[in-house]
Design an enzyme around this catalytic site. Sequence first.
Site, mmCIF file in Angstrom:
data_model
loop_
_atom_site.group_PDB
_atom_site.id
_atom_site.type_symbol
_atom_site.label_atom_id
_atom_site.label_comp_id
_atom_site.label_asym_id
_atom_site.label_seq_id
_atom_site.Cartn_x
_atom_site.Cartn_y
_atom_site.Cartn_z
ATOM 1 N N CYS A 272 38.929 42.582 39.966
ATOM 2 C CA CYS A 272 40.225 41.764 40.266
ATOM 3 C C CYS A 272 40.754 41.105 39.131
ATOM 4 O O CYS A 272 41.927 41.732 38.864
ATOM 5 C CB CYS A 272 39.734 40.315 41.291
ATOM 6 S SG CYS A 272 38.737 41.329 42.677
HETATM 7 N N1 SAJ Z 1 34.830 34.465 33.513
HETATM 8 C C1 SAJ Z 1 34.863 33.899 32.100
HETATM 9 N N2 SAJ Z 1 35.020 32.618 32.006
HETATM 10 C C2 SAJ Z 1 35.211 31.660 33.246
HETATM 11 C C3 SAJ Z 1 35.364 32.554 34.524
HETATM 12 C C4 SAJ Z 1 35.347 33.667 34.640
HETATM 13 O O1 SAJ Z 1 34.640 34.513 31.226
HETATM 14 O O2 SAJ Z 1 35.635 30.702 33.026
HETATM 15 C C5 SAJ Z 1 34.648 35.927 33.671
HETATM 16 C C6 SAJ Z 1 33.240 36.321 34.556
HETATM 17 O O3 SAJ Z 1 32.119 36.428 33.702
HETATM 18 C C7 SAJ Z 1 33.635 37.615 35.002
HETATM 19 C C8 SAJ Z 1 35.317 37.482 35.167
HETATM 20 O O4 SAJ Z 1 35.594 36.475 34.242
HETATM 21 O O5 SAJ Z 1 33.605 38.638 34.237
HETATM 22 C C9 SAJ Z 1 35.868 37.169 36.617
HETATM 23 O O6 SAJ Z 1 35.078 36.133 37.038
HETATM 24 P P1 SAJ Z 1 35.713 35.451 38.533
HETATM 25 O O7 SAJ Z 1 34.838 34.213 38.588
HETATM 26 O O8 SAJ Z 1 36.975 35.389 38.678
HETATM 27 O O9 SAJ Z 1 34.929 36.367 39.511
HETATM 28 P P2 SAJ Z 1 35.282 37.462 40.508
HETATM 29 O O10 SAJ Z 1 36.445 38.628 39.945
HETATM 30 O O11 SAJ Z 1 34.211 37.954 41.216
HETATM 31 O O12 SAJ Z 1 35.912 36.610 41.916
HETATM 32 C C10 SAJ Z 1 37.256 36.454 41.912
HETATM 33 C C11 SAJ Z 1 37.633 34.941 42.514
HETATM 34 N N3 SAJ Z 1 36.681 34.122 41.841
HETATM 35 C C12 SAJ Z 1 37.276 32.679 41.823
HETATM 36 O O13 SAJ Z 1 38.076 32.297 42.399
HETATM 37 C C13 SAJ Z 1 35.979 31.682 41.133
HETATM 38 C C14 SAJ Z 1 38.770 34.938 42.725
HETATM 39 O O14 SAJ Z 1 39.576 34.875 41.359
HETATM 40 C C15 SAJ Z 1 39.420 36.038 43.438
HETATM 41 O O15 SAJ Z 1 39.417 35.490 44.902
HETATM 42 C C16 SAJ Z 1 38.608 37.374 43.574
HETATM 43 O O16 SAJ Z 1 37.793 37.406 42.382
HETATM 44 C C17 SAJ Z 1 39.268 38.422 43.891
HETATM 45 O O17 SAJ Z 1 38.713 39.348 44.625
HETATM 46 O O18 SAJ Z 1 40.441 38.688 43.791
#
Ligand code: SAJ
Length: 440
Positions: A272
């Site tokens: 995403c």
């Molecule tokens: N990440 C970082 N630093 C941060 C947060 C995340 O480096 O501070 C990285 C993570 O390691 C990962 C990527 O970013 O590789 C994505 O992280 P994520 O927490 O957004 O994880 P997803 O993609 O599984 O989940 C997200 C949902 N997460 C949250 O709301 C916390 C949201 O953004 C969406 O609802 C969902 O994907 C979607 O399906 O769109």
Amino acid sequence: MNKDLQSKINDKTAVIGIIGLGYVGLPLAVEFANNSFAVIGIDIDKRRVEKLNKGENYIADVSDDNLKQLVSSKKISATNDFSVISKIDAVIICVPTPLNKLKDPDVSYILNVLDQLTKYVHTDMLISLESTTYPGTTRELILPALEEKNLTVGDDFYLCFSPERVDPGNEIYQIKNTPKVIGGITEKCTAIGKLLYESIIDTVVPVSSPEAAETVKLLENTFRSINIGLANEVAIMCEKLGVDVWEVIDAAATKPFGFMKFTPGPGLGGHCIPIDPHYLAWKMKTLDYRARFIELAGEINTGMPLHVLELISGGLNRFQKSINGSKILVLGIAYKKDIDDVRESPALDVMTLLEQGGAQVDYYDDFVSKINWNDKDKYSQNNLTAETLHSYDAVVIITDHSNIDYDLVKSESKLIIDTRNVFSGIKDSKIIRLGNTQSI
Ligand code: SAJ
């Protein structure tokens, strides 16, 4: 008497169809079935359909027992035959919307569903698109195809966009307690869609159009991508400034208002966050506007694996070694902690860069026993013993799963590159932390 859709939703006799039984669709199917609706899952993957009809689970966020019970009690069934849509009252589309090789939206999965849907769409039916996509998809792609069947939206059928908000592995926020946004083509569409989702979700938030709902989702994920990009750039700045980015972020996060904590990392994984912002940037290009924040965040985030490679190279250099000829162990390859999904994981980029640099690369991740990497199967190292750790010139922590013995990693590794601040505050010449002067 043929009850109308509204009364079928109210008395839960409406048959629910979920198209696309992945990390969004399967939990949604289970949620409707747990709320007494009959659910038919539709997926083009026959193996997935067979597994499901045997009550076998394949999504970590779904309970194996719950699924087995729902299938055996025939509340959920699955098929790859789209003709079942003729007996479905409400269909929810949860198919992938990836990027193609040119990083442009690939809506082919939605179009393939549409081909089938137009064959079987009927009066008094709700269609809700959940796949993340560019603003305008629902009205410009889906609506015309359905109206070609001489059906009038808002009278004969109802069409909405309602973005998914699944956070894989999140044990606090799941479908029922995560507010759901929905925007219909007409007010009646929105009302019917809201009624359906309210039967399984505590809070449903109507907006004025599908475009608004499509844009809400892209804002949510673009917000994350840009703020993660900022955290990553501040990490690089802190390495040059001579301060510890993790200490800086933790201290900034004590501000009780006006700040939201994001942390740097080895890059941006998942299906995403790395992808959705490009749907918005692409749409803006068609409107002659350049979404500069999105492009810049994309550059910084996709540049992080190379930055990690520089940290590894700098660390090996301390021991008069180079990447070429070194044995490197990557610890944790899922795209984020405590899950098994490797899609778009930055670990794969780091491993490819290391291999291109002449290193022998292995990985350890007991959530991910095998990957298909550069067209060959690669298996996780079986166990993380002192002997295993000691046999590598460097250990690179890419994903900080909770179930690792980090004390053993610290005592037995010759060199550690820590991209997730596992060894927070520890000053040790063999530990290089992303975003920290000790690293350089
Ligand atoms: N990440 C970082 N630093 C941060 C947060 C995340 O480096 O501070 C990285 C993570 O390691 C990962 C990527 O970013 O590789 C994505 O992280 P994520 O927490 O957004 O994880 P997803 O993609 O599984 O989940 C997200 C949902 N997460 C949250 O709301 C916390 C949201 O953004 C969406 O609802 C969902 O994907 C979607 O399906 O769109």
